[in-house]
Design a protein around this motif. Structure first.
Motif, short mmCIF file in Angstrom:
data_model
loop_
_atom_site.label_atom_id
_atom_site.label_comp_id
_atom_site.label_asym_id
_atom_site.label_seq_id
_atom_site.Cartn_x
_atom_site.Cartn_y
_atom_site.Cartn_z
N VAL A 398 -6.69 2.35 14.86
CA VAL A 398 -5.41 2.44 15.59
C VAL A 398 -4.32 1.69 14.84
CG1 VAL A 398 -4.22 1.80 17.71
CG2 VAL A 398 -6.52 2.76 17.84
N LEU A 399 -4.61 0.47 14.43
CA LEU A 399 -3.59 -0.34 13.75
C LEU A 399 -3.21 0.24 12.38
CD1 LEU A 399 -4.76 -3.98 14.55
CD2 LEU A 399 -2.89 -2.68 15.60
N SER A 400 -4.15 0.92 11.72
CA SER A 400 -3.86 1.49 10.39
C SER A 400 -2.81 2.59 10.46
CB SER A 400 -5.13 2.04 9.75
OG SER A 400 -5.58 3.22 10.40
N ARG A 401 -2.68 3.20 11.63
CA ARG A 401 -1.68 4.27 11.79
C ARG A 401 -0.25 3.74 11.73
NH1 ARG A 401 -3.58 8.34 10.03
NH2 ARG A 401 -4.72 6.68 8.96
N PHE A 402 -0.08 2.44 11.83
CA PHE A 402 1.25 1.85 11.86
C PHE A 402 1.60 1.08 10.59
CE2 PHE A 402 -0.23 2.21 16.25
CZ PHE A 402 0.81 2.92 16.84
N LEU A 403 0.76 1.22 9.55
CA LEU A 403 1.04 0.54 8.29
C LEU A 403 2.25 1.17 7.60
CD1 LEU A 403 -2.55 0.05 6.81
CD2 LEU A 403 -1.04 -1.73 7.69
N ARG A 404 3.23 0.36 7.27
CA ARG A 404 4.43 0.82 6.57
C ARG A 404 4.77 -0.17 5.46
NH1 ARG A 404 3.08 4.25 9.39
NH2 ARG A 404 4.24 5.55 10.86
N PRO A 405 5.18 0.30 4.26
CA PRO A 405 5.56 -0.60 3.19
C PRO A 405 6.73 -1.49 3.60
CG PRO A 405 5.29 1.64 2.35
CD PRO A 405 5.25 1.73 3.85
N VAL A 406 6.72 -2.72 3.12
CA VAL A 406 7.85 -3.63 3.36
C VAL A 406 9.04 -3.06 2.59
CG1 VAL A 406 8.74 -5.95 3.06
CG2 VAL A 406 6.34 -5.61 3.65
N PRO A 407 10.14 -2.77 3.27
CA PRO A 407 11.27 -2.13 2.58
C PRO A 407 11.95 -3.06 1.58
CG PRO A 407 11.88 -2.73 4.82
CD PRO A 407 10.42 -2.99 4.70
N ARG A 408 12.50 -2.45 0.53
CA ARG A 408 13.28 -3.22 -0.43
C ARG A 408 14.62 -3.60 0.22
NH1 ARG A 408 11.12 -2.42 -5.58
NH2 ARG A 408 9.52 -0.80 -5.62
N LYS A 409 15.25 -4.61 -0.31
CA LYS A 409 16.53 -5.04 0.23
C LYS A 409 17.55 -3.91 0.15
CE LYS A 409 16.06 -10.00 -0.64
NZ LYS A 409 16.63 -11.18 -1.32
N GLY A 410 18.26 -3.71 1.24
CA GLY A 410 19.28 -2.67 1.25
C GLY A 410 18.76 -1.34 1.79
#
Length: 411
Positions: A398-410
């Motif tokens: 369940v938690l793996s479905r919400f993994l998102r890369p940390v966005p770059r600044k901006g």
């Protein structure tokens, strides 16, 4: 579109295959820990120590190997890849050699658990980050091969350790293996070379973008993000099922199926092969299916295998389901490195993976404890451990479905 490479980078493209093969040989030796289940019962029989007390040595060695990059991260960063492996080889070999001289339980913890564990902690995380740096254009394949080599250790070492213990005794077996591993790893380190400046940036930038779209965070920045703790929980939950099988395969088979120690050792090697195959298969597929989708498929298999083991005691289904669980452990291990690069950027993958490697220690703290505790409470049955592992894998899914890369600044 591929950028123009410098002459040094172009030359390294050919040499990197030699470096990869050397890395795999080193990982095969460092993977001796996966043969633990064939060591546990002989140690219990010889010294009369409790199962749970001896099993704790496995947990200690994995914890020490996973904590080494945290406590010695600064030193590892300053060392070249080769020198880091040399330090690890000396610790690993010395720890195993000293284990052959133990006569008290605390010595097993110190020599096998702490010293040999620290040696692996210098070797394996560095090798995994290294092979991804060698192949930024095929990170899933490289990670799969590296983790497969590490996971394959028990295929060779489980029967070899059993034969050595029967032939020359436990003490000499540990000493022979300690000298052998140190010598082979040191020889392999001579073939390692760090990629030249600009290699990762110049090779297949499109592939890099797919593998590492997160901001380039250093480990101090990474551990302050929610995504780090989410990944920590996801992978720890998923790895517990495989840890139960890998660390306790021999006792489980002897208890549940009345196998002899030598027959159980054979299947320890079989499950190690499943672990290895899972690493290569899922690592390679992740380049095509995507890392998160691959993780989801592996979690589903984890849940099904643990639920099946809780419901059946028949020999063939038990063996198949344990093999599936071992392959799932390998699958998660193979995608951890490239997913770390994707989530937090590829630039600092060596130090970031060293921190993320902690998930193996956390899972190894939970898995053997679950197995031995439920075995004691359930009159020899591991059903409670299987059910708990299935629930943890479901949480991870369940938690793996919400993994998102940390966005770059901006962004």
């Amino acid at each position: 579109m591929t950028l123009t490479l410098t002459p040094a980078c172009s030359a390294f493209i050919r040499r990197r295959w030699v470096c990869l093969i050397a890395s795999m040989v080193i990982c095969v030796c460092a993977g001796f820990g996966y043969a633990w289940s064939v060591l546990q019962n002989p140690i219990v029989t010889r010294f009369g120590w409790a199962d749970s007390g001896v099993a704790l040595a496995y947990t200690i060695t994995v914890l020490c190997s996973t904590m080494a990059p945290l406590f010695f991260g600064g030193l590892i960063r300053r060392l070249s890849t080769r020198m880091g492996v040399v330090v690890g080889a000396v610790l690993f070999g010395a720890g195993l050699f000293a284990t052959g001289m133990m006569d008290q339980l605390w010595q097993l913890y110190l020599f096998y658990g702490v010293i040999a564990g620290l040696g692996v902690g210098f070797i394996y995380p560095s090798m995994m980050a290294y092979v991804v740096r060698l192949f930024p254009d095929r990170s899933g394949m490289a990670s799969g091969l590296g983790t497969a080599a590490y996971g394959s250790g028990a295929i060779l070492w489980a029967p070899a350790a059993t034969a050595l213990m029967e032939g020359v005794g436990m003490s000499q077996a540990f000493q022979v293996l300690g000298v052998l591993f140190a010598a082979v790893i040191l020889a392999g380190s001579l073939l390692l070379s760090d990629p030249p400046e600009g290699f990762q940036q110049g090779l297949a930038p499109a592939a890099q973008g797919a593998a590492g779209s997160g901001a380039d965070l250093r480990r101090g920045q990474m551990v302050r993000t929610g995504a780090f703790y989410q990944m920590l929980i996801v992978f720890t939950c998923g790895l517990v099922a495989g840890v139960i099988v890998i660390s306790q395969a021999s006792p489980i088979l002897q208890q549940s199926l009345s196998y002899t120690s030598s027959r159980a050792a054979l299947f320890v090697s079989v499950f190690s092969a499943c672990n290895m195959a899972g690493r290569f298969l899922w690592g390679s597929l992740s380049d095509k299916l995507g890392l998160v989708n691959t993780a989801g498929a592996v979690f589903l298999l984890c849940i099904l295998s643990m639920a099946g083991l809780a419901l059946t005691g028949a020999e063939l289904p038990v063996l198949i389901l344990m093999g599936i669980a071992a392959s799932c452990y390998g699958g998660l291990a193979s995608i951890l490195t490239p997913l770390t690069a994707r989530m937090f950027g590829p630039r600092y993958i060596t130090e970031n993976y060293g921190v993320m490697y902690l998930v193996f220690g956390l899972a190894s703290l939970i898995g053997p404890s679950l197995a031995t505790s439920f075995k004691t409470m359930g009159g020899g049955s591991y059903t409670g451990a299987y059910v708990t592992a299935a629930v943890l894998a479901a949480i991870g899914l369940v938690l793996s479905r919400f993994l998102r890369p940390v966005p770059r600044k901006g962004e």
